[in-house]
Motif scaffolding. Sequence first.
Motif, mmCIF file in Angstrom:
data_model
loop_
_atom_site.group_PDB
_atom_site.id
_atom_site.type_symbol
_atom_site.label_atom_id
_atom_site.label_comp_id
_atom_site.label_asym_id
_atom_site.label_seq_id
_atom_site.Cartn_x
_atom_site.Cartn_y
_atom_site.Cartn_z
ATOM 1 N N PHE A 124 61.942 52.533 42.016
ATOM 2 C CA PHE A 124 60.347 52.192 42.452
ATOM 3 C C PHE A 124 60.252 53.002 43.729
ATOM 4 O O PHE A 124 61.198 52.611 45.296
ATOM 5 N N LYS A 125 58.985 54.458 43.557
ATOM 6 C CA LYS A 125 58.951 54.472 45.423
ATOM 7 C C LYS A 125 57.902 53.785 45.867
ATOM 8 O O LYS A 125 57.009 53.282 45.229
ATOM 9 N N ALA A 126 58.636 53.338 46.738
ATOM 10 C CA ALA A 126 57.533 52.231 47.710
ATOM 11 C C ALA A 126 55.992 52.798 47.659
ATOM 12 O O ALA A 126 54.836 52.058 47.356
ATOM 13 N N ALA A 127 55.735 53.723 48.104
ATOM 14 C CA ALA A 127 54.605 54.489 47.699
ATOM 15 C C ALA A 127 54.041 54.451 46.569
ATOM 16 O O ALA A 127 52.274 54.556 46.688
ATOM 17 N N ASP A 128 54.657 54.861 45.665
ATOM 18 C CA ASP A 128 54.405 54.723 44.562
ATOM 19 C C ASP A 128 53.303 53.242 43.555
ATOM 20 O O ASP A 128 52.457 53.283 42.913
ATOM 21 N N VAL A 129 53.756 52.206 44.010
ATOM 22 C CA VAL A 129 54.022 50.688 43.391
ATOM 23 C C VAL A 129 52.394 50.396 44.751
ATOM 24 O O VAL A 129 51.478 49.827 44.415
ATOM 25 N N ASP A 130 52.914 50.912 45.437
ATOM 26 C CA ASP A 130 51.438 50.975 46.195
ATOM 27 C C ASP A 130 50.035 51.296 45.646
ATOM 28 O O ASP A 130 48.582 50.754 46.047
ATOM 29 N N ALA A 131 50.031 52.887 45.763
ATOM 30 C CA ALA A 131 49.015 53.034 44.784
ATOM 31 C C ALA A 131 48.891 52.406 43.668
ATOM 32 O O ALA A 131 47.803 52.566 42.986
ATOM 33 N N TRP A 132 50.037 52.418 42.722
ATOM 34 C CA TRP A 132 48.939 51.209 41.707
ATOM 35 C C TRP A 132 49.040 50.737 42.075
ATOM 36 O O TRP A 132 47.619 49.811 41.550
ATOM 37 N N ILE A 133 48.775 49.818 43.262
ATOM 38 C CA ILE A 133 48.318 48.276 42.628
ATOM 39 C C ILE A 133 47.128 48.168 43.713
ATOM 40 O O ILE A 133 45.568 48.109 42.961
ATOM 41 N N GLU A 134 47.133 49.519 44.877
ATOM 42 C CA GLU A 134 44.879 50.154 44.243
ATOM 43 C C GLU A 134 44.370 50.289 43.706
ATOM 44 O O GLU A 134 43.268 50.293 44.128
ATOM 45 N N ALA A 135 45.210 51.506 42.301
ATOM 46 C CA ALA A 135 44.991 51.718 41.476
ATOM 47 C C ALA A 135 44.352 50.059 40.773
ATOM 48 O O ALA A 135 43.411 50.698 40.200
ATOM 49 N N GLN A 136 45.363 49.321 40.362
ATOM 50 C CA GLN A 136 44.675 48.507 39.841
ATOM 51 C C GLN A 136 42.966 47.392 40.730
ATOM 52 O O GLN A 136 42.165 46.986 39.583
ATOM 53 N N PHE A 137 42.861 47.605 41.506
ATOM 54 C CA PHE A 137 42.318 46.549 42.028
ATOM 55 C C PHE A 137 40.963 47.636 42.325
ATOM 56 O O PHE A 137 39.528 47.294 41.786
ATOM 57 N N LYS A 138 41.045 49.345 41.956
ATOM 58 C CA LYS A 138 40.209 50.053 41.626
ATOM 59 C C LYS A 138 39.359 49.428 40.368
ATOM 60 O O LYS A 138 38.100 49.628 40.058
ATOM 61 N N LYS A 139 40.117 48.860 39.351
ATOM 62 C CA LYS A 139 40.049 49.604 37.898
ATOM 63 C C LYS A 139 39.107 48.683 37.573
ATOM 64 O O LYS A 139 38.160 48.253 36.943
ATOM 65 N N GLU A 140 39.699 47.255 38.432
ATOM 66 C CA GLU A 140 39.080 46.175 38.070
ATOM 67 C C GLU A 140 37.718 45.631 38.682
ATOM 68 O O GLU A 140 36.638 45.301 38.421
ATOM 69 N N ALA A 141 36.739 46.490 40.165
ATOM 70 C CA ALA A 141 35.884 46.825 40.558
ATOM 71 C C ALA A 141 34.947 47.305 39.863
ATOM 72 O O ALA A 141 34.039 47.663 40.040
ATOM 73 N N ALA A 142 35.626 48.044 39.082
ATOM 74 C CA ALA A 142 34.777 49.244 38.221
ATOM 75 C C ALA A 142 34.874 48.637 36.842
ATOM 76 O O ALA A 142 33.666 48.976 36.207
ATOM 77 N N ALA A 143 34.841 47.576 36.894
ATOM 78 C CA ALA A 143 35.051 46.856 35.224
ATOM 79 C C ALA A 143 33.482 46.121 35.412
ATOM 80 O O ALA A 143 32.857 45.401 36.377
#
Length: 64
Positions: free
Chosen positions: A45-64
């Motif tokens: 895994f690219k470390a940057a992709d994992v970090d971006a994926w984690i951030e996207a999960q938080f944004k998805k939860e905040a939008a729900a």
Amino acid sequence: METLIVLITLRETAERLRKSEAQLRWMVHTKTAPPSALIGGRRMFKAADVDAWIEAQFKKEAAA
């Protein structure tokens, strides 16, 4: 100037996500994991992709 790509193993990624390796393998299988690739026969895994994926999960939860 070259950009350095930091690769991390499945084990390291599982630790970052607080998952077991088996859980992360299942996420890869079901396409719910961060982007990855087989490199030299190892799931990486690219470390940057994992970090971006984690951030996207938080944004998805905040939008729900």
